[in-house]
Scaffold this motif. Structure first.
Motif, mmCIF file in Angstrom:
data_model
loop_
_atom_site.group_PDB
_atom_site.id
_atom_site.type_symbol
_atom_site.label_atom_id
_atom_site.label_comp_id
_atom_site.label_asym_id
_atom_site.label_seq_id
_atom_site.Cartn_x
_atom_site.Cartn_y
_atom_site.Cartn_z
ATOM 1 N N LEU A 198 86.145 25.960 2.290
ATOM 2 C CA LEU A 198 87.360 26.298 3.015
ATOM 3 C C LEU A 198 86.955 27.099 4.246
ATOM 4 O O LEU A 198 86.063 27.953 4.174
ATOM 5 C CB LEU A 198 88.309 27.123 2.143
ATOM 6 C CG LEU A 198 88.801 26.462 0.860
ATOM 7 C CD1 LEU A 198 89.589 27.468 0.018
ATOM 8 C CD2 LEU A 198 89.646 25.231 1.164
ATOM 9 N N HIS A 199 87.624 26.833 5.346
ATOM 10 C CA HIS A 199 87.248 27.419 6.628
ATOM 11 C C HIS A 199 88.469 28.061 7.262
ATOM 12 O O HIS A 199 89.594 27.554 7.140
ATOM 13 C CB HIS A 199 86.697 26.310 7.537
ATOM 14 C CG HIS A 199 86.419 26.735 8.943
ATOM 15 N ND1 HIS A 199 86.966 26.104 10.032
ATOM 16 C CD2 HIS A 199 85.636 27.718 9.447
ATOM 17 C CE1 HIS A 199 86.536 26.680 11.149
ATOM 18 N NE2 HIS A 199 85.728 27.665 10.814
ATOM 19 N N VAL A 200 88.252 29.182 7.936
ATOM 20 C CA VAL A 200 89.319 29.820 8.696
ATOM 21 C C VAL A 200 88.728 30.427 9.954
ATOM 22 O O VAL A 200 87.597 30.914 9.948
ATOM 23 C CB VAL A 200 90.042 30.906 7.853
ATOM 24 C CG1 VAL A 200 89.142 32.101 7.582
ATOM 25 C CG2 VAL A 200 91.338 31.346 8.507
ATOM 26 N N HIS A 201 89.480 30.320 11.040
ATOM 27 C CA HIS A 201 89.095 30.966 12.298
ATOM 28 C C HIS A 201 90.397 31.302 13.013
ATOM 29 O O HIS A 201 91.122 30.395 13.448
ATOM 30 C CB HIS A 201 88.224 30.051 13.157
ATOM 31 C CG HIS A 201 87.857 30.639 14.489
ATOM 32 N ND1 HIS A 201 86.921 31.652 14.614
ATOM 33 C CD2 HIS A 201 88.315 30.391 15.734
ATOM 34 C CE1 HIS A 201 86.809 31.981 15.903
ATOM 35 N NE2 HIS A 201 87.649 31.230 16.596
ATOM 36 N N ALA A 215 92.951 37.269 6.577
ATOM 37 C CA ALA A 215 92.621 35.845 6.561
ATOM 38 C C ALA A 215 91.664 35.521 5.414
ATOM 39 O O ALA A 215 91.810 34.498 4.727
ATOM 40 C CB ALA A 215 92.016 35.434 7.895
ATOM 41 N N ALA A 216 90.676 36.391 5.200
ATOM 42 C CA ALA A 216 89.744 36.187 4.090
ATOM 43 C C ALA A 216 90.467 36.257 2.751
ATOM 44 O O ALA A 216 90.169 35.487 1.827
ATOM 45 C CB ALA A 216 88.620 37.216 4.152
ATOM 46 N N GLU A 217 91.410 37.174 2.616
ATOM 47 C CA GLU A 217 92.182 37.292 1.374
ATOM 48 C C GLU A 217 92.926 36.002 1.061
ATOM 49 O O GLU A 217 92.941 35.528 -0.084
ATOM 50 C CB GLU A 217 93.159 38.450 1.476
ATOM 51 C CG GLU A 217 92.512 39.827 1.453
ATOM 52 C CD GLU A 217 93.482 40.942 1.786
ATOM 53 O OE1 GLU A 217 93.123 42.118 1.566
ATOM 54 O OE2 GLU A 217 94.608 40.648 2.264
ATOM 55 N N LEU A 218 93.554 35.414 2.074
ATOM 56 C CA LEU A 218 94.307 34.179 1.859
ATOM 57 C C LEU A 218 93.378 33.017 1.531
ATOM 58 O O LEU A 218 93.714 32.143 0.723
ATOM 59 C CB LEU A 218 95.146 33.870 3.094
ATOM 60 C CG LEU A 218 96.292 34.865 3.345
ATOM 61 C CD1 LEU A 218 96.924 34.634 4.712
ATOM 62 C CD2 LEU A 218 97.344 34.755 2.248
ATOM 63 N N LEU A 219 92.198 33.004 2.141
ATOM 64 C CA LEU A 219 91.218 31.966 1.835
ATOM 65 C C LEU A 219 90.761 32.086 0.382
ATOM 66 O O LEU A 219 90.636 31.080 -0.324
ATOM 67 C CB LEU A 219 90.030 32.101 2.790
ATOM 68 C CG LEU A 219 89.268 30.830 3.161
ATOM 69 C CD1 LEU A 219 90.174 29.858 3.892
ATOM 70 C CD2 LEU A 219 88.052 31.167 4.012
ATOM 71 N N VAL A 220 90.523 33.312 -0.066
ATOM 72 C CA VAL A 220 90.100 33.533 -1.444
ATOM 73 C C VAL A 220 91.201 33.126 -2.423
ATOM 74 O O VAL A 220 90.929 32.496 -3.465
ATOM 75 C CB VAL A 220 89.693 35.012 -1.638
ATOM 76 C CG1 VAL A 220 89.594 35.364 -3.121
ATOM 77 C CG2 VAL A 220 88.368 35.292 -0.934
ATOM 78 N N GLN A 221 92.436 33.466 -2.119
ATOM 79 C CA GLN A 221 93.547 33.068 -2.992
ATOM 80 C C GLN A 221 93.618 31.557 -3.142
ATOM 81 O O GLN A 221 93.831 31.028 -4.246
ATOM 82 C CB GLN A 221 94.864 33.605 -2.430
ATOM 83 C CG GLN A 221 95.027 35.107 -2.544
ATOM 84 C CD GLN A 221 96.287 35.609 -1.846
ATOM 85 O OE1 GLN A 221 97.215 34.840 -1.570
ATOM 86 N NE2 GLN A 221 96.322 36.900 -1.544
ATOM 87 N N LEU A 222 93.408 30.842 -2.045
ATOM 88 C CA LEU A 222 93.422 29.383 -2.102
ATOM 89 C C LEU A 222 92.245 28.867 -2.932
ATOM 90 O O LEU A 222 92.398 27.918 -3.712
ATOM 91 C CB LEU A 222 93.380 28.807 -0.692
ATOM 92 C CG LEU A 222 93.346 27.286 -0.578
ATOM 93 C CD1 LEU A 222 94.537 26.651 -1.286
ATOM 94 C CD2 LEU A 222 93.305 26.862 0.891
ATOM 95 N N ALA A 223 91.077 29.478 -2.783
ATOM 96 C CA ALA A 223 89.909 29.062 -3.574
ATOM 97 C C ALA A 223 90.178 29.219 -5.061
ATOM 98 O O ALA A 223 89.816 28.340 -5.875
ATOM 99 C CB ALA A 223 88.690 29.877 -3.164
#
Length: 314
Positions: A198-201, A215-223
């Motif tokens: 998963l990628h975010v920028h 942004a990292a928190e939301l990426l982790v939740q999705l993971a």
């Protein structure tokens, strides 16, 4: 200024101990000069800040794709973050192998996707359902299984200039986070594709750690949501965008960047990918120019004319 970067000895301005006036005489002007020591120091700071957790720095070639600099980054052990097929080719010429390269960018042409798939790059950061379909078609045509990371639009305001904010609702960048889990399920079921990350920028010139952490928190939740669906990924790519202070103020340090990201990502155990560019390159270069004229104008004191075009940052 620290030794190894740009500093003065009396009236002489030097870069890594070499007088800039000597470079101007030897090479002519205008000419860009970069400090290898400054670049190495910035990379070392980032590596030290994230030490102890599995990660890899993928230098964002869009920050400066000069071949000599790309070769230096390769010697320093980084990977490459390419935003076009041209940058992929620069990376290959610099000595990077395909597995060192992540391919990002919102407007990948079919020929660019085909080239990345045929090479077998480490990951294509996919921006949309349509792009995922194009990657799958290229993979089937090459009898390959393409490694794909889905770029998420987390609806997080980076707190920077609106023109370089890329992670808010309505932005053309990435997949809206509300749609991401369903799209990842479809991707994971596609035999031509392998969902690896998963990628975010969320933007460029970011000077506050808060948006990066969110942004990292939301990426982790999705993971975690994907893991609950039985979908395992290899990495989380938190992009880049960490800025520098152009006005002499305080920017984000590598330690502050790591302090925002690592506590959020560490519980997942997933490998972390970083895509820094500006924070490495911006302090490392100067443009040398000559004064070719000095003139006066109505309402102005003096106008200094150089042999180089300079754009001011407001």
């Amino acid at each position: 200024m620290q030794a190894g970067s740009f500093f003065r000895e009396g009236a002489v301005l030097l870069c890594d101990g070499v007088p800039l006036a000597d470079i101007a005489r030897a090479e002519g002007t205008p000419v860009y000069v970069y400090s290898a020591a400054s670049i190495e120091s910035a990379c070392r700071d980032i590596e030290t800040a994230f030490a102890g957790y599995p990660h890899r720095l993928h230098y964002a070639l869009k920050a400066n794709s000069t071949l000599a600099i790309a070769r230096l980054m390769r010697r320093l052990g980084t990977g490459a973050d390419a935003n076009s097929v041209g940058e992929i080719e620069v990376a290959l010429r610099a000595g990077f192998v395909p597995d060192d390269i992540v391919f990002t960018g919102v407007g990948k042409r079919p020929d660019e996707i085909e080239r990345a798939v045929s090479l077998g790059v480490h990951a294509l950061n996919a921006e949309s359902a349509g792009e995922i379909d194009r990657i799958a078609a290229a993979a089937r045509a090459h009898g390959a299984r393409a490694r794909v990371a889905v770029r998420i639009n987390p609806d997080v305001d980076a707190g920077t200039h609106p023109y370089i904010t890329t992670g808010v609702r309505g932005s053309r960048f990435g997949v809206p986070i509300d749609n991401a889990a369903a799209l990842c399920r479809q991707l994971a079921a596609n035999q031509a594709l392998s969902l690896v990350g998963l990628h975010v920028h969320i933007g460029s010139q970011i000077l506050s750690a808060g948006p990066l952490r969110r942004a990292a928190e939301l990426l982790v939740q999705l993971a975690y949501s994907l893991a609950n669906l039985g979908i395992a990924i290899e990495h989380l790519d938190v992009g880049g965008g960490v800025g520098i202070a152009y006005d002499g103020g305080a920017g984000l340090t590598a330690d502050e960047y790591a302090a925002a990201i690592l506590p959020v990502v560490r519980p997942t155990g997933l490998k972390l990918l970083l895509e820094p560019g500006r924070i490495i390159m911006a302090p490392a270069g100067v443009l040398l120019a000559r004064v070719v004229d000095i003139k006066s104008a109505i309402g102005a004191t003096e106008i200094v004319v150089l042999d180089a075009m300079i754009r001011t940052v407001e």
